[in-house]
Scaffold this active site. Structure first.
Site, short mmCIF file in Angstrom:
data_model
loop_
_atom_site.label_atom_id
_atom_site.label_comp_id
_atom_site.label_asym_id
_atom_site.label_seq_id
_atom_site.Cartn_x
_atom_site.Cartn_y
_atom_site.Cartn_z
N ALA A 932 -20.84 31.23 -3.78
CA ALA A 932 -21.11 31.54 -5.19
C ALA A 932 -20.42 30.52 -6.08
CB ALA A 932 -20.61 32.95 -5.52
N ALA A 951 -21.73 31.78 -13.94
CA ALA A 951 -21.46 32.11 -12.54
C ALA A 951 -22.68 32.76 -11.89
CB ALA A 951 -20.25 33.04 -12.42
N HIS A 952 -22.76 32.60 -10.57
CA HIS A 952 -23.82 33.20 -9.77
C HIS A 952 -23.17 33.92 -8.61
CE1 HIS A 952 -27.21 33.88 -7.21
NE2 HIS A 952 -28.04 33.12 -7.89
N ASN A 953 -23.13 35.26 -8.67
CA ASN A 953 -22.55 36.05 -7.58
C ASN A 953 -23.51 36.12 -6.40
OD1 ASN A 953 -20.41 36.48 -9.28
ND2 ASN A 953 -20.33 38.69 -8.92
#
Length: 1117
Positions: A932, A951-953
């Site tokens: 991530a 952000a990219h979880n």
């Protein structure tokens, strides 16, 4: 004597036709009479909109038509199998028999497993049956005995396959668009396919009758056989008795020659020998007279590499330009195949089946075979009283066809079909077209690379060195044009004019270059050589499989992958070295500016590689031993040069910023410099010492052709297989969570990079590998490896022009003024719009590049800060594109492209109209799932520093990953002393309690949700702190991606003031837009619904309007 019975084999074919027509006809008649309204009804509509039943509904849904149909089809099986054996004995083609047998079994699949039993099995068998009709019909046409039979089969086959296009069109109208009545039109073409299929098989009756095939049945102990009589009405040939058997077993025997024919055979042979002697004598006299009386001509070698006449020397540069452009088309389609097929993998988030299209690159394995593996010659040779049309035509191998200029032109036409694929909005159609085009292209190109095309060999100045120079120059041209066109190759099939494609222009140039190639004259020296010089028979050297694999195929496959993965786009190395901003300046080179520097190094390396022959070095001709020794050390095949490249690869992987980019330039120069020599080396092994042989000579026997074809297949098919394996391994380093066994490759770019560089090593002159090399004669090597000075000059000019052209465009596109916020000068309030959008790797729902569609919506929404997710496209699967190029250059943004491709994430990007003070890249904890990424940025927003996090979880399946990632993001937000805006992909329900991310991030991160009452969210979220939120909107995705765009508007407190009231009541003072100033409004043109209003498919959804909020009482802005 036992009694025997003879049956005309044509009656068996007639029985098959009658039974087939009776089966379908009876089912249709009974079904319409008993259940008409039931069988025309479907999932969309019924009577009267639907008025014709489909084949599936007719034969499989109701009693008794289903039972009658299956009974008659069962009776059809016996004559159908009999016809298969009859045609096998008539033509002698085991491959055609195998295709026919598989086709018959598939017919049983969709006939006896109806759509009401299992729709999937029924449809799969039906589709595969149609696919099997391709080799069956094509093979039957090629093996036909008799011109009339061939013409009938050709006409019916063309009609059959021409019916498929409208069939698919109406099926999509019914299935996708759900148009009432469309299924009836689909049924028209479905029934037509059935009819044409039956009629095609019915032609076997005519063929068997014309060939006089008889089936003779006898009692036990007597001969039982099948006779294929001569064309005479009363054949007298005696058939050798078959062995006795317990049961009657038909056997086949071709007609024996008559006794008179045997007696006259020797006389005919003597007559033919006498005629050959006379013809050779006359031909020699004629050639001598023509040579003596012909005017003097200038040899081809004196006027340039093309071998044109002296008064047409202008053709030399024209030919080179034409060859480079066709090679440019090759590289464009070669690099387009993987992105075209991986569109489906992206949507499936796993293996989708489209990956099998990679087999298009392995078509060189088929060069030594005939189409559909049919026998190259008829079963029996033509007799004196039989023509080719009566015995079947000669079927050349793919290699034999592609070594001719006509065959090359036909393959080019098939290849250029991919240039028209942009016209289709269907990703499936484009993939099918590209698959066929690349299949033909790959087999065609490797024959050309090997210098085995007649009229394009050494005598015309087109030896190995020429084609390697052309191919490498064209690759650099493709890379340069891709960089100029915002990271998109202008003729890629998934790029259309509305997305920056130059497809029509590219197609015109492709047609012109092909026309030049097709009309290119042969050289004078080549023609005279044919007339005066007897053919020289040499044996093509056959290197051992181990030698070919180690010293040729492995390096070539690794080079193709390295060029594609590292050099295809000039900005790839910049992205790999990028780490962000520090003190308002980038720490390393900017992708949209320094890509041209990479291109200059690639062009320079290619120029050096073309200048130095793969078999020589700068001092090869020197008489000084020390100079020759020094030259061998500095040669491009020296192990020392490989070590230099290894150092560049290591520095590129381990270092970042300017240090890493500098090492990348060394690697780029190294790869480009060895590319011509590696291509020449492969051509030498594949083509062998063929330069002493004229490829156009008729006395070049088929055995020699087959040997050459196997050499070419062995070299290039193995290389393509290595290329495919390296591609998959590099993709799995980041896509490991979505493929079986992918964990082995997790984050192992180091292993892939090491492997591809080690595979290049056998190309170099290591002492231990000399025993594996099989060299040709010095004369052949010197000719084959030679690159003329004219060719070098043309290549240098080409490389220089593309480098200068790219540099001019880069300078032209440099911004003259810094980016400015949209509201600057329009209001006294310090407000800005921020948005988050998951853009699905830059492919829209139609599989096209989505940069320009993104640009329109971002510009209309006046976004000052944008977070884009799933943006790391610097991989072969995504085309090595930079999604920020159009946005940065057309709209004016500062950009942080996030963690690079060597960080193994799906990517995150930050675009800002405000100056970027500092950025930090985070790789969030990901013990199980995909890595991530997150960007923590400090922006100067109207003079106040704020923290923006993009952000990219991870995915829903990885709960521990999401918990750890959310905890880390909450820590980053809580630790910031500045106002905070979070733009991210979280994957959680609104108000979900820990360990779900929502509670962790809002409470532990000390931030507010942009609207707690918007409970229809799952992926994208906007959080904030220390700001006033005044507007919030959600816009539908349109066709751009699979995720919406979320936008929030924020206002900073006035200088020396802070947020006065952050209570829930103060933050949720909802209002109509008219109460607020116009500067707070979102665009009016996006009001609408799915089928009405909006713009470009985007509209305010969920609430169908933006939400507006009043400032808390006492707020000072």
């Amino acid at each position: 004597m036992a009694r025997t019975t003879s049956i005309n084999a044509a009656l068996v074919a007639r029985a098959q036709t009658v039974l087939s027509l009776a089966a379908f006809g009876s089912a249709f008649a009974i079904g319409c009479y008993l259940h008409y309204r039931k069988i025309v009804k479907n999932g969309v509509a019924g009577w009267p909109q639907e008025w014709l039943p489909s084949v599936s509904a007719t034969i499989g849904d109701w009693y008794p038509e289903r039972n009658v149909f299956q009974l008659l089809i069962a009776l059809t099986a016996a004559p159908r199998f009999a016809i298969l054996f009859l045609t096998f004995n008539l033509h002698g083609s085991s491959s055609l028999f195998a295709f026919g047998l598989l086709r018959t079994l598939l017919c049983g699949g969709w006939v006896y497993v109806t759509s009401s039993d299992d729709g999937l099995v029924h449809d799969v068998c039906m589709v595969l049956y149609i696919v099997m009709n391709v080799p069956w019909m094509a093979g039957s046409i090629l093996m036909s005995k008799g011109r009339g039979v061939r013409r009938l089969r050709t006409a019916i086959a063309l009609t059959f396959f021409g019916t498929i296009a409208p069939l698919v069109y109406w099926y999509l109208q019914h299935k996708v668009h759900r148009i009432p009545g469309a299924y009836s039109y689909y049924a028209i073409f479905e029934w037509s396919l059935i009819l044409f299929d039956v009629l095609f098989d019915a032609i076997a009756e005519k063929e068997l009758r014309e060939q006089g095939v008889q089936i003779t049945l006898g009692a036990q102990g007597s001969p039982t056989k099948l006779m294929a009589s001569s064309s005479s009405p009363n054949p007298t040939a005696k058939i050798q008795p078959a062995p006795k058997a317990e049961t009657t077993a038909p056997s086949v025997q071709a007609p024996a020659k008559s006794k008179s024919a045997k007696q006259s055979k020797k006389e005919k042979e003597q007559s033919q020998k006498h005629e050959e002697v006379v013809q050779r004598s006359d031909g020699a006299l004629k050639d001598a007279l023509e040579t003596a009386l012909a005017p003097a001509t200038v040899s081809a070698s004196s006027i340039g590499p093309v071998g044109a006449e002296a008064d047409a020397s202008w053709r030399s540069p024209v030919c080179f330009i034409s060859d480079v452009y066709r090679a440019f088309v090759f590289w464009s389609l070669f690099t387009a195949l993987i992105p075209t097929l991986f569109y489906f993998s992206i949507w499936e988030l796993g293996i989708a089946g489209a990956e099998t299209a990679l087999f298009a690159l392995l078509t060189p394995t088929l060069l030594s075979t005939t189409p559909f593996f049919l026998p190259s010659t008829p079963k029996s040779a033509p007799s004196a009283n039989k023509t080719d049309d009566e015995t079947g035509i000669h079927i050349p191998t793919w290699y034999a066809m592609l070594r001719t200029r006509r065959g090359q032109v036909v393959a080019y036409l098939v290849q250029y079909a991919a240039l028209l694929a942009f016209l289709s909005n269907s990703p499936s159609v484009r993939l099918g077209v590209v698959f066929v085009a690349v299949s033909a292209m790959t087999a065609r190109e490797v024959v050309l690379w090997a210098g085995l095309v007649e009229g394009e060999g050494e005598k015309e100045g087109h030896g190995w060195g020429y084609w390697s120079a052309v191919s490498v120059s064209a690759f650099v041209v493709a890379s340069g044009l891709k960089g100029v066109n915002h990271g998109n190759n202008p003729i890629w099939p998934f790029i259309d004019p509305k997305n920056g494609g130059w497809n029509k222009t590219g197609l015109v140039f492709a047609a012109l270059s092909l026309l030049e190639f097709a009309t290119r004259p042969l050289s004078t020296s080549s023609s005279s050589a044919k007339a005066s010089t007897p053919p020289v028979k040499t044996v093509t050297p056959t290197p051992s499989a181990l030698s070919t694999l180690i010293t040729t195929s492995l390096p070539l496959g690794s080079l193709l992958f390295s060029m594609h993965n590292l050099l295809q786009d000039p900005s790839t190395f910049v992205a790999a070295s990028w780490t962000g901003w520090e003190n308002r300046a980038p720490r390393g080179p900017m992708p949209h500016i320094f890509g041209v520097v990479t291109l200059v190094f690639v062009a320079s390396g290619a120029a050096l590689g073309i200048a130095l022959s793969s078999k020589s070095h700068p001092f090869a001709s020197s008489t000084n031993f020390r100079l020759r020794t020094l030259g061998s050390f500095v040669s491009l095949r020296s192990p020392a040069w490989w070590i230099v490249g290894a150092g560049g690869a290591y520095g590129m992987f381990k270092q970042r910023n300017w240090e890493g980019y500098s090492a990348s330039l060394v690697l780029a120069f190294f790869l480009a410099s060895i590319a011509p020599a590696v291509l020449e080396n492969a051509a030498e092994v594949a083509g062998g010492s063929h330069f002493a042989i004229d490829c156009a000579k008729e006395d070049d026997d088929e055995g020699e052709q087959a040997k050459r074809a196997r050499n070419v297949a062995k070299v290039y098919a193995s290389a393509m297989f290595v290329y495919i394996l390296l591609n998959l391994a590099s993709i799995f380093t980041v896509a490991y969570a979505f493929v079986p066994g992918g964990w082995v490759f997790r984050e192992r770019t180091d292993v892939v990079l090491t492997t591809q560089h080690l595979l290049l090593a056998p190309f170099f002159s290591w002492p231990g590998l000399r025993s594996l090399r099989k060299t040709d004669s010095p004369a052949a090597v010197s000719q084959g490896s030679r690159t003329s000075q004219t060719t070098k000059r043309y290549a240098f000019i080409t490389l220089t022009l593309i480098a200068v052209f790219s540099l001019i465009f880069t300078i032209f596109r440099l911004p003259l003024t810094p980016p400015k916020p949209h509201k600057q000068g329009k209001t006294d309030k310090r407000l800005f719009n921020a948005g988050i959008w998951t853009v699905h790797f830059g492919f829209d729902n139609e599989g096209h590049d989505s940069q320009r569609g993104m640009r329109e919506l971002i510009r209309d929404m006046e976004l000052d800060v944008v977070g884009l997710l799933e943006t790391d496209l610097q991989r072969t699967a995504f085309g090595h594109r930079d999604l920020t190029r159009v946005l940065v250059e057309d709209l004016g943004y500062y950009v942080d492209i996030g963690p690079g491709p060597n960080s193994h994430t799906w990517g995150a990007v930050l675009l800002s109209k405000f100056p970027i003070i500092n950025t930090t890249h985070h790789l969030l904890p990901s013990p199980h799932g995909e890595l991530a990424p997150a960007i923590e940025a400090v922006l100067d927003v109207h003079g106040t520093e704020i923290t923006v996090i993009v952000a990219h979880n991870g995915q829903e399946e990885d709960k521990l990953d999401r918990e750890l990632q959310s905890t880390e993001l909450a820590r980053i937000m809580r630790a910031s002393p500045r106002p905070v805006v979070f733009l991210g992909y979280v994957v959680t329900r609104v108000h979900a309690l820990r360990p779900n991310p929502y509670e962790i991030m809002t409470k532990d991160g000390n931030v507010h949700d942009i609207d707690k009452d918007d409970k229809d969210r799952w992926c994208e979220y906007i959080f904030y702190r220390g700001l006033y939120r005044t507007s919030y909107a959600r816009l539908s995705r349109g066709i751009i991606t699979d995720t919406e765009l979320q936008v929030g508007q924020f206002v900073l407190p006035k200088f020396n003031h802070t947020v006065v009231d952050e209570s829930q009541e103060a933050r949720y003072r909802r209002s109509k837009k008219e109460v607020l100033g116009v500067e707070h409004w979102f665009p009016m043109e996006y009001y609408g619904k799915q089928n009405k209003g909006g713009k470009n498919g985007h509209y305010y959804h969920v609430f169908y309007t933006p939400l507006y909020y009043l400032l808390p009482e006492g707020a000072v802005v």
